[in-house]
Design a protein around this motif. Structure first.
Motif, mmCIF file in Angstrom:
data_model
loop_
_atom_site.group_PDB
_atom_site.id
_atom_site.type_symbol
_atom_site.label_atom_id
_atom_site.label_comp_id
_atom_site.label_asym_id
_atom_site.label_seq_id
_atom_site.Cartn_x
_atom_site.Cartn_y
_atom_site.Cartn_z
ATOM 1 N N PHE A 112 0.880 -16.840 -9.358
ATOM 2 C CA PHE A 112 2.526 -17.807 -10.080
ATOM 3 C C PHE A 112 2.926 -17.487 -8.638
ATOM 4 O O PHE A 112 4.734 -17.617 -8.187
ATOM 5 N N THR A 113 2.600 -16.484 -7.386
ATOM 6 C CA THR A 113 3.937 -16.465 -6.617
ATOM 7 C C THR A 113 3.632 -16.733 -5.159
ATOM 8 O O THR A 113 2.616 -17.119 -4.350
ATOM 9 N N ARG A 114 4.336 -17.532 -4.868
ATOM 10 C CA ARG A 114 4.858 -18.430 -3.597
ATOM 11 C C ARG A 114 4.469 -17.307 -2.305
ATOM 12 O O ARG A 114 4.855 -16.267 -2.726
ATOM 13 N N SER A 115 3.559 -17.771 -1.193
ATOM 14 C CA SER A 115 3.788 -16.907 -0.218
ATOM 15 C C SER A 115 5.066 -16.637 0.101
ATOM 16 O O SER A 115 5.763 -17.448 0.894
ATOM 17 N N GLY A 116 4.953 -15.718 0.739
ATOM 18 C CA GLY A 116 6.417 -15.025 1.544
ATOM 19 C C GLY A 116 7.199 -14.132 0.435
ATOM 20 O O GLY A 116 8.196 -13.375 0.897
ATOM 21 N N SER A 117 6.362 -13.697 -0.883
ATOM 22 C CA SER A 117 7.235 -13.765 -2.067
ATOM 23 C C SER A 117 7.303 -11.817 -1.916
ATOM 24 O O SER A 117 6.304 -11.620 -0.681
ATOM 25 N N LEU A 118 8.242 -11.415 -1.992
ATOM 26 C CA LEU A 118 7.857 -9.836 -2.104
ATOM 27 C C LEU A 118 6.440 -9.568 -2.958
ATOM 28 O O LEU A 118 5.990 -8.771 -2.552
ATOM 29 N N ALA A 119 6.380 -9.952 -3.787
ATOM 30 C CA ALA A 119 5.175 -9.768 -5.060
ATOM 31 C C ALA A 119 3.564 -9.808 -3.966
ATOM 32 O O ALA A 119 2.802 -9.602 -4.153
ATOM 33 N N HIS A 120 4.038 -10.924 -3.395
ATOM 34 C CA HIS A 120 2.629 -11.629 -2.325
ATOM 35 C C HIS A 120 2.914 -10.739 -1.142
ATOM 36 O O HIS A 120 1.337 -10.549 -0.484
ATOM 37 N N TRP A 121 3.532 -10.672 -0.475
ATOM 38 C CA TRP A 121 3.748 -8.727 0.339
ATOM 39 C C TRP A 121 3.212 -8.240 0.077
ATOM 40 O O TRP A 121 2.352 -7.409 0.804
ATOM 41 N N LEU A 122 3.196 -7.658 -1.363
ATOM 42 C CA LEU A 122 3.192 -5.747 -1.590
ATOM 43 C C LEU A 122 1.569 -6.379 -1.839
ATOM 44 O O LEU A 122 0.526 -5.563 -1.852
ATOM 45 N N ALA A 123 1.070 -7.733 -2.506
ATOM 46 C CA ALA A 123 -0.336 -7.382 -2.881
ATOM 47 C C ALA A 123 -1.207 -7.105 -1.524
ATOM 48 O O ALA A 123 -2.421 -6.748 -1.295
ATOM 49 N N SER A 124 -0.393 -7.215 -0.272
ATOM 50 C CA SER A 124 -1.312 -7.842 0.880
ATOM 51 C C SER A 124 -0.939 -6.326 1.446
ATOM 52 O O SER A 124 -1.608 -6.208 2.726
ATOM 53 N N SER A 125 -0.051 -5.777 0.968
ATOM 54 C CA SER A 125 -0.035 -4.449 1.750
ATOM 55 C C SER A 125 -0.812 -3.406 0.959
ATOM 56 O O SER A 125 -1.674 -3.412 0.361
ATOM 57 N N ALA A 126 -1.672 -2.525 2.480
ATOM 58 C CA ALA A 126 -1.948 -1.151 2.258
ATOM 59 C C ALA A 126 -1.315 -0.369 1.257
ATOM 60 O O ALA A 126 -0.671 0.357 1.151
ATOM 61 N N ASN A 127 -2.449 0.740 0.859
ATOM 62 C CA ASN A 127 -2.048 2.004 0.034
ATOM 63 C C ASN A 127 -1.001 2.550 0.482
ATOM 64 O O ASN A 127 0.245 3.057 0.016
ATOM 65 N N PRO A 128 -0.612 3.069 1.984
ATOM 66 C CA PRO A 128 0.173 3.813 1.802
ATOM 67 C C PRO A 128 1.411 3.447 2.427
ATOM 68 O O PRO A 128 2.565 3.549 2.040
ATOM 69 N N VAL A 129 1.275 2.188 2.907
ATOM 70 C CA VAL A 129 2.505 0.967 2.514
ATOM 71 C C VAL A 129 3.661 0.721 1.626
ATOM 72 O O VAL A 129 4.418 1.045 1.531
ATOM 73 N N ILE A 130 2.454 0.623 0.267
ATOM 74 C CA ILE A 130 2.676 0.822 -0.440
ATOM 75 C C ILE A 130 3.621 1.830 -1.319
ATOM 76 O O ILE A 130 4.640 2.249 -1.885
ATOM 77 N N GLY A 131 3.078 3.508 -0.309
ATOM 78 C CA GLY A 131 3.572 4.336 -0.940
ATOM 79 C C GLY A 131 5.392 4.804 0.130
ATOM 80 O O GLY A 131 6.248 5.361 -1.220
ATOM 81 N N LEU A 132 5.091 3.751 0.507
ATOM 82 C CA LEU A 132 6.396 4.459 1.846
ATOM 83 C C LEU A 132 7.505 3.517 1.493
ATOM 84 O O LEU A 132 8.874 3.760 0.754
ATOM 85 N N VAL A 133 7.287 1.824 0.285
ATOM 86 C CA VAL A 133 7.710 0.955 -0.484
ATOM 87 C C VAL A 133 8.196 1.810 -1.771
ATOM 88 O O VAL A 133 9.730 1.956 -1.736
ATOM 89 N N THR A 134 7.331 2.716 -2.312
ATOM 90 C CA THR A 134 8.542 3.136 -3.502
ATOM 91 C C THR A 134 8.981 4.689 -2.892
ATOM 92 O O THR A 134 10.091 4.707 -3.320
ATOM 93 N N SER A 135 8.606 4.873 -2.009
ATOM 94 C CA SER A 135 10.119 6.013 -1.426
ATOM 95 C C SER A 135 10.986 5.922 -0.805
ATOM 96 O O SER A 135 12.671 6.071 -1.512
ATOM 97 N N GLU A 136 11.191 4.609 -0.126
ATOM 98 C CA GLU A 136 11.896 3.697 -0.002
ATOM 99 C C GLU A 136 12.828 3.589 -1.366
ATOM 100 O O GLU A 136 14.144 3.582 -1.138
#
Lengths: 268, 314
Positions: A112-136
């Motif tokens: 139910f997320t549209r392209s360009g949303s945060l959820a969409h971007w996170l879902a397409s991101s690699a695990n280390p990127v999500i780790g960095l997002v968590t840290s930030e």
């Protein structure tokens, strides 16, 4: 004359700023809204435009296209995490941030997320990127949490930023806000920013004050709008007086005009 | 400086310590070839039980920074304004009425430069190594599983780098330089991971903090990057701890940098931190200093000396 205050961080600063906020609440009427709308219509562009405090601080100059990154994602996730901790105090901030990220990923998988949303971007991101997002996000959440814990008045983490569509002007105003503090009937809004305030930070703060008042259904302005820059240990605030609201509206209209001029073709 | 401790990057595990205590190895019960050799060279009657340094569990960086809770002093909320005043006065005297065309920016490296070898510290590979190691620290601080340190760090770094000088430097690396960088990152990561230990979530670790402080009406800007910070400024007892992770060996300049982190954090938050520290992933060394008035005043002098050097060079 405006009411811009500049203070350095110290113990109980935010509490003092809340308790010393003016007693009178300024109200924007329908006439004010109509007048503002007419000015924006005069500066309207072909497409839809969105203005915020940053565009005011940049004097309407073109901004880079928005793209999600760990840094741009942190504020949304951190605010969500703090709201979780308010409901469930036993959660650590790190767990709350992780839950928030997981929630976003779940939204993406639900489709139910549209392209360009945060959820969409996170879902397409690699695990280390999500780790960095968590840290930030954790870093931001801790900063915001320290601010919130220093306030003794009833307060809440803002559910979202404020938006106000200017009628018939194809313009949306977006105001940033992070914490809302209530001192009896008076509302004080706190905005937390990264980096250090520039020379035009006061103008940006007034723009956010005005947008907050416009977005309020009754047109009631916050009695004080506080901007915190924890990285620099600096705090600015403006009062919700009519002078400041007018100055904020003027700056928004000016940035709209500047943006239209920048896009208009140069006459031969 | 309260103490200087070395943390071995690959210290023996607890099981190994237990075995050494039991003294079973010396009697060759486990059939180890070195023990057998030892048995032949030294007669049993000449052997006596003794305590060795390795029998003491090697503390992790986190353990060392935690210290003893009941010894933490009350948070100092008053030193900040005094330190600022001393800095402002010192800058006023140094400027002696001169007008600066541009702001002077002070980094922790401004204090280090006179002590380190600039060619080594500022090479592209060294800077990239430092940046990638920092990314790995950030992942480690939130408990992310890192399987391929170089690839993971690169992937995370690329997601937020904005096409700056370092990106260009990375793209220009020759294959052999890239391989060297990858190996170095792996080696430094191994040292860091083994030494750091687990950071409890309740300590609220935050990483990669960019801090700045304007002095003398903006003529001087103190800029700092704090690699890892934990603890709260709201607590009654001092609890904020700062850790600087460097991929270079520790030198005298590192001590100045430690002090500088404490000074800028005090000016920024208005609260004196509990400890400041620096860890070298090159050597596994950890330096820790309790932050007190003396340490902060020394940092004020460091900053003023750096400014004097800079302005006299102009």
């Amino acid at each position: 004359m405006t009411t811009l205050l500049h203070r350095r961080f110290d113990t109980g600063l935010v509490d003092r700023l809340v308790s010393e906020a003016p007693a009178t609440i300024t109200n924007l009427t329908d006439d004010h809204r109509r007048s503002l709308s007419a000015r924006f219509r005069a500066a309207a562009m072909v497409g839809h435009q969105r203005l915020d405090a940053w565009s005011v601080e940049q004097a309407g100059r073109a901004q880079r296209a928005f793209a999600w990154s760990p840094r741009t994602a942190r504020r949304v996730l951190a605010s969500g995490a703090l709201r979780r901790v308010e409901v469930q105090p036993s959660l650590t901030l790190l767990d709350a941030v992780r839950d928030e990220v997981a929630d976003q990923l779940l939204r993406a998988t639900s489709g139910f997320t549209r392209s360009g949303s945060l959820a969409h971007w996170l879902a397409s991101s690699a695990n280390p990127v999500i780790g960095l997002v968590t840290s930030e996000a954790l870093g931001w959440a801790v900063q915001l949490d320290e601010v919130v814990r220093s306030i003794s008045y009833p307060r809440s983490i803002a559910e979202s930023d404020t938006y106000y569509d200017v009628s018939l002007a194809r313009t949306t105003l977006r105001g940033r806000r992070d914490v809302i503090v209530m001192n009896d009937e008076r509302r004080v809004v706190i905005r937390v920013s990264s980096g250090a305030p520039g020379k035009s930070a006061g103008h940006g703060l007034r723009a956010d004050l005005t947008i907050d008042a416009l977005a309020d259904p009754g047109g009631f302005a916050p009695v004080r709008f506080i901007g915190l820059w924890p990285d620099a240990g600096v705090c600015l605030s403006v009062d919700g007086s009519m002078n400041d609201l007018r100055a904020g509206a003027r700056d928004l209209v000016r940035s709209a005009v500047a943006r239209r001029r920048a896009r208009a073709p140069i006459a031969a | 400086m309260r103490s200087t401790r070395a943390v071995a990057s690959d210290g023996p595990s607890h099981d190994q310590h237990t075995q050494d205590h039991d003294g079973q190895d010396e009697h060759g019960e486990d059939g180890d070839e070195h023990v057998d050799t030892l048995g032949r060279v030294t007669a049993l009657r000449k052997s006596v039980a003794m305590t060795t340094l390795l029998d003491t569990p090697v503390p992790s960086v986190v353990d060392a920074l935690r210290g003893e809770r009941h010894r933490r002093p009350m948070a100092d909320h008053h030193a900040s304004s005094g330190l600022r005043a001393v800095l402002e006065d010192g800058i006023y005297e140094l400027l002696a009425g001169r007008q600066l065309a541009t702001s002077t920016i002070v980094h922790s490296s401004s204090l280090r430069d006179s002590w380190s070898v600039p060619e080594l510290a500022s090479s592209s590979v060294a800077r990239l190594r430092g940046v990638l190691l920092m990314v790995l620290l950030r992942l480690l601080s939130v408990g992310v599983q890192v399987d391929a340190p170089f690839d993971d760090a690169l992937c995370a770094w690329r997601s937020q780098s904005g096409g700056g000088q370092l990106d260009d430097a990375f793209d220009r690396l020759e294959p052999d330089e890239l391989a060297r960088l990858s190996t170095e990152v792996q080696a430094h990561w191994t040292t860091l991971r083994r030494a750091l230990g687990v950071i409890p979530a309740i300590w609220q670790p935050r990483t990669g903090m960019h801090v700045s402080q304007r002095l003398a009406g903006g003529d001087v800007v103190l800029v700092d990057n704090i690699d890892l910070m934990f603890g709260s400024t709201n607590s009654r007892a001092a609890s904020v701890t700062l850790l600087d992770v460097t991929s270079s060996p520790l030198a005298e300049g590192a001590e100045r940098a430690m002090r500088y982190h404490a000074l800028v954090q005090t000016l920024r938050s208005g609260v004196v931190p509990l400890r400041t520290s620096v860890f070298s992933s090159a050597t596994g060394e950890l330096w820790i200093g309790d932050v007190d008035h003396q340490l902060l005043m020394r940092s004020v002098r460091d900053v003023l000396e750096a400014l004097e050097r800079d302005w006299s060079a102009r």
